[in-house]
Design a protein around this motif. Sequence first.
Motif, mmCIF file in Angstrom:
data_model
loop_
_atom_site.group_PDB
_atom_site.id
_atom_site.type_symbol
_atom_site.label_atom_id
_atom_site.label_comp_id
_atom_site.label_asym_id
_atom_site.label_seq_id
_atom_site.Cartn_x
_atom_site.Cartn_y
_atom_site.Cartn_z
ATOM 1 N N PRO A 145 15.997 18.008 58.322
ATOM 2 C CA PRO A 145 17.641 18.440 58.493
ATOM 3 C C PRO A 145 17.730 19.585 59.405
ATOM 4 O O PRO A 145 16.618 20.630 59.523
ATOM 5 C CB PRO A 145 18.156 18.955 56.995
ATOM 6 C CG PRO A 145 17.169 18.157 56.075
ATOM 7 C CD PRO A 145 15.664 17.913 56.866
ATOM 8 N N THR A 146 18.743 19.498 60.036
ATOM 9 C CA THR A 146 18.910 20.620 61.081
ATOM 10 C C THR A 146 19.467 21.975 60.797
ATOM 11 O O THR A 146 20.701 21.977 59.973
ATOM 12 C CB THR A 146 19.639 20.074 62.319
ATOM 13 O OG1 THR A 146 19.311 18.862 62.877
ATOM 14 C CG2 THR A 146 19.991 21.035 63.262
ATOM 15 N N SER A 147 18.815 23.171 60.839
ATOM 16 C CA SER A 147 19.519 24.359 60.627
ATOM 17 C C SER A 147 18.399 25.261 61.310
ATOM 18 O O SER A 147 17.484 25.202 61.683
ATOM 19 C CB SER A 147 19.317 24.698 59.002
ATOM 20 O OG SER A 147 17.902 24.904 58.748
ATOM 21 N N THR A 148 18.951 26.534 61.589
ATOM 22 C CA THR A 148 18.406 27.616 62.162
ATOM 23 C C THR A 148 17.076 27.891 61.517
ATOM 24 O O THR A 148 15.969 28.002 62.030
ATOM 25 C CB THR A 148 19.320 29.022 62.517
ATOM 26 O OG1 THR A 148 20.379 28.539 63.193
ATOM 27 C CG2 THR A 148 18.393 29.811 63.198
ATOM 28 N N GLN A 158 14.104 24.725 61.399
ATOM 29 C CA GLN A 158 13.318 24.464 62.714
ATOM 30 C C GLN A 158 12.522 25.766 63.263
ATOM 31 O O GLN A 158 11.794 25.557 64.137
ATOM 32 C CB GLN A 158 14.769 24.356 63.957
ATOM 33 C CG GLN A 158 15.063 22.837 63.932
ATOM 34 C CD GLN A 158 15.527 22.131 62.698
ATOM 35 O OE1 GLN A 158 16.589 22.668 62.266
ATOM 36 N NE2 GLN A 158 14.853 21.125 62.025
ATOM 37 N N SER A 159 12.576 26.998 62.403
ATOM 38 C CA SER A 159 11.907 28.116 62.800
ATOM 39 C C SER A 159 10.677 28.067 62.376
ATOM 40 O O SER A 159 9.586 28.931 62.542
ATOM 41 C CB SER A 159 12.728 29.314 62.394
ATOM 42 O OG SER A 159 12.847 29.610 60.928
ATOM 43 N N PHE A 160 10.336 27.247 61.314
ATOM 44 C CA PHE A 160 9.131 27.250 60.559
ATOM 45 C C PHE A 160 7.941 26.574 61.378
ATOM 46 O O PHE A 160 8.379 25.597 62.453
ATOM 47 C CB PHE A 160 9.184 26.558 59.049
ATOM 48 C CG PHE A 160 9.956 27.417 58.275
ATOM 49 C CD1 PHE A 160 9.428 28.518 57.727
ATOM 50 C CD2 PHE A 160 10.975 26.801 57.493
ATOM 51 C CE1 PHE A 160 10.271 29.228 56.842
ATOM 52 C CE2 PHE A 160 12.030 27.448 56.711
ATOM 53 C CZ PHE A 160 11.261 28.815 56.535
ATOM 54 N N ASP A 161 6.808 26.792 61.150
ATOM 55 C CA ASP A 161 5.757 26.318 61.926
ATOM 56 C C ASP A 161 5.464 24.806 61.374
ATOM 57 O O ASP A 161 5.946 24.389 60.199
ATOM 58 C CB ASP A 161 4.264 27.009 61.563
ATOM 59 C CG ASP A 161 3.038 26.534 62.442
ATOM 60 O OD1 ASP A 161 2.922 27.071 63.356
ATOM 61 O OD2 ASP A 161 2.284 25.438 61.995
ATOM 62 N N PRO A 162 5.220 23.741 62.403
ATOM 63 C CA PRO A 162 5.014 22.500 62.041
ATOM 64 C C PRO A 162 4.278 22.153 60.711
ATOM 65 O O PRO A 162 4.214 21.242 60.136
ATOM 66 C CB PRO A 162 4.354 21.725 63.362
ATOM 67 C CG PRO A 162 4.963 22.568 64.511
ATOM 68 C CD PRO A 162 4.839 23.899 63.855
ATOM 69 N N SER A 163 2.943 23.171 60.469
ATOM 70 C CA SER A 163 2.085 22.848 59.277
ATOM 71 C C SER A 163 2.947 22.841 58.166
ATOM 72 O O SER A 163 2.428 22.438 57.085
ATOM 73 C CB SER A 163 1.011 23.917 59.436
ATOM 74 O OG SER A 163 1.712 25.317 59.518
ATOM 75 N N LEU A 196 7.839 11.824 58.761
ATOM 76 C CA LEU A 196 8.932 13.140 59.155
ATOM 77 C C LEU A 196 8.886 13.176 60.714
ATOM 78 O O LEU A 196 7.913 13.135 61.621
ATOM 79 C CB LEU A 196 8.310 14.337 58.503
ATOM 80 C CG LEU A 196 8.747 14.577 57.038
ATOM 81 C CD1 LEU A 196 8.124 16.036 56.532
ATOM 82 C CD2 LEU A 196 10.075 14.618 56.758
ATOM 83 N N CYS A 197 10.143 13.560 61.057
ATOM 84 C CA CYS A 197 10.386 13.595 62.466
ATOM 85 C C CYS A 197 11.457 14.380 62.854
ATOM 86 O O CYS A 197 12.189 15.081 61.780
ATOM 87 C CB CYS A 197 10.867 12.140 63.130
ATOM 88 S SG CYS A 197 12.384 11.537 62.492
ATOM 89 N N GLY A 198 11.597 14.942 64.110
ATOM 90 C CA GLY A 198 12.639 15.968 64.482
ATOM 91 C C GLY A 198 11.934 17.382 64.349
ATOM 92 O O GLY A 198 10.903 17.574 63.823
ATOM 93 N N PRO A 199 12.468 18.165 65.242
ATOM 94 C CA PRO A 199 12.008 19.801 65.291
ATOM 95 C C PRO A 199 11.733 20.151 63.834
ATOM 96 O O PRO A 199 12.655 19.950 63.029
ATOM 97 C CB PRO A 199 13.020 20.519 65.844
ATOM 98 C CG PRO A 199 13.807 19.191 66.777
ATOM 99 C CD PRO A 199 13.943 18.065 65.820
ATOM 100 N N PRO A 200 10.784 20.838 63.521
ATOM 101 C CA PRO A 200 9.677 21.314 64.646
ATOM 102 C C PRO A 200 8.425 20.529 64.724
ATOM 103 O O PRO A 200 7.519 20.864 65.289
ATOM 104 C CB PRO A 200 9.357 22.640 63.957
ATOM 105 C CG PRO A 200 9.272 22.651 62.422
ATOM 106 C CD PRO A 200 10.463 21.592 62.376
ATOM 107 N N VAL A 201 8.572 19.186 64.192
ATOM 108 C CA VAL A 201 7.450 18.335 64.100
ATOM 109 C C VAL A 201 7.345 17.370 65.208
ATOM 110 O O VAL A 201 6.238 17.294 65.909
ATOM 111 C CB VAL A 201 7.496 17.470 62.881
ATOM 112 C CG1 VAL A 201 6.486 16.237 62.963
ATOM 113 C CG2 VAL A 201 7.240 18.158 61.552
#
Length: 720
Positions: A617-620, A623-628, A636-641
């Motif tokens: 899901p998109t949210s500020t 998307q700020s978390f590390d891909p880990s 799973l897809c989309g930022p930050p992955v």
Amino acid sequence: MLETLRLGSNGRVFNVGKLEWLSHLPRLKEVDLSFTNLSNANDWSQIINHLPLLQKLNLRDCDLPSISSSSVSLTNSSTSLNTLALSDNNLPSSAIYPWLFNVSRNLVSLDLSNNQLKGPIPEAFGNMIAIQELYLNDTLLNGSISKSIGQLSNLRVLRLPGNSFGGDVISEAHFSNFTYLQVLDLSDTSLTLKFNSRWIPPFQLNQLLLCSCKLGPHFPNWIQTKMDVLNPDVDISSMDYLDISASGISDSLPYWFWGKFQGLSYINMSFNQINGTFPNNYSIHINHLDLSSNNFSGPLPRFSLDFTAKGTINLSKNKLTGSVSPICNITGEGLLALFDLSNNLFSGVTPDYFGSFPFLTALNLGDNTFSGSLPSSLGSLISLEMLSLRGNKFSGELTSSLHNCAKLKFLDLSDNELLGEIPMWIGQKLSSLVFLSLQRNQFKGRIPHQLCGLKYLQILDLSVNKISDTIPSCLNNFTSMTKKVSLDQMIEHHIVDIGLELVFNKAPTVDKALLTWKGTKQSYPQLGLLLAIDLSCNKLTGEIPEELSSLQELVALNLSRNLFNGKILQKIGHIRQLEVLDLSRNKFSGNIPTSLSELTFLINLNLSYNDLSGKIPTSTQLQSFDPSSFSHNRGLCGPPVSPNCSMVEPPAGKPTVGGEEDSDEFMKWFYTGMGLGFAVGFWGFAVLCSSSVHGVIHIIVTWIMQRVGFMLHLLCWKQG
């Protein structure tokens, strides 16, 4: 004619207004208007100076307005006033000094505490030659202390705590004329005391409070003071109250100490590096003893308590060894209220002798190597509110006698070898619990639904056990987690309200807690605001119950390393205050709920090692978390992955779940409270910088939370 007027201590019931009416009572000798509202009494200084016979004036905490320069010019310089209390009015020095030094000629007692004087102590104080008691507590004084204060040769009480003199050095020259001094309080002033090692003070103190002053590194031998002139053959100090805590002493305790100070009611030498052992040929007679955070070694001594008052003993964070069997020989034990032996090297079986302590309110035996079963006599402690046995080797099932401790608010049994099922009576009989930790034991079976009866619970830690089955759906009965907690219900206030017949300073017990997540520290301004559930490292199955979304005030939730399956709770975003969420290493599948994007306070998230798929899901926030935080999931897809979801191949193989180990990816949670390595239950009664006002003990009770279990210091055991 009226000579005494006392309207004070009425909790601001009276809004007195102006004081012109007092001028019609010229024979007044004593006026007490403390705690009344005098915010409109702009004429107070003029009226007081027109009472020629006035001897005692108490205007404490009255919201006094400042004195104008025109008012000072109209004063008559009264000479009868001998006792003046203007404390707790937030008056600046400019509003006090001009008037004060005009009426101070015969003052015997002066209390200006809790005003905003600022700056150094004026030289004019040295002209108050009659003064016997001077209280300047917490007045924002700074700078240096002039030697002119040594001119106050009649001084018996000098209290300057809570000011900041910036490391100013004072010597015996400041005290050379204090022949009658009985009480000296320089606590929390940043002063350095440099006296000749052979200096013999001209005074004999009853109370000495030097908390956080610089005395060390050597032990201050001058505190012996001179012997009692009435009994020159008796080499026992008349001192009753000694506080030299956090004073930079790194020395051996002098051989004469325990013999010289037998009978002191209060000793606090905590937070130094003092070493030494205790006498083995006689009991230590004491009411309140705090030697925590030092280097004392050897066996536990025998204690003798005063039969007329409740006592406290804190020997935590030392190097004491052996058994604790001497507790069986404590005289006056019936009045012991706090006993803290945590963080020592004690070992062996704990004597089953606690039935002799009916008034014990707090017991901490944590972080030793005690073994065997829990003493059944613990159930005799019907006044107990805090119990920590964490970090030992206690084994067997929980003693059922504990259900008699109905007043318990903090219970920490973590890091032991306890086994069996979690007893139902914890939820039925211990209904006042605020904190419960059974972390890192061998408990098995299901979580009893009776735990849902703990409506005041703020921290629940059942992590690193062998608990199975599903999460009870009734957790929404944790009232403290479902709605905002009023100030008097927060952890800090539970801590201070423990029933000791002492006056407590109800300051926050912990200013901040640090949460470390993979090396990144986040702070909580108040530990009392932390509401947390940790069920990680167990064998829990099924889905997260929908009722969990009702815990809208929950701050931290850790369900990692279990066997949960199905979809992540769709309404998880309803837990609006959530800052920490770990659902890693389970079998969750499907999409990440879109409601997760509504968690605007979320600072730590771990959804790794599941079977999640779809677009993040998109949210500020997310998307700020590390891909880990999202790694090792299917699709799973989309930022930050990834930049987008157009060409995402699901990884081969199954995700790692449950108890499978991966030390590189393992999330390490632990708390650090004031640099002590976050701990729950309670760390102890640290009696810090306590100020005794007219003989009343003021104590900051610091139940520094130890080891709230959802900080995992080691890898979870593989649940076999």
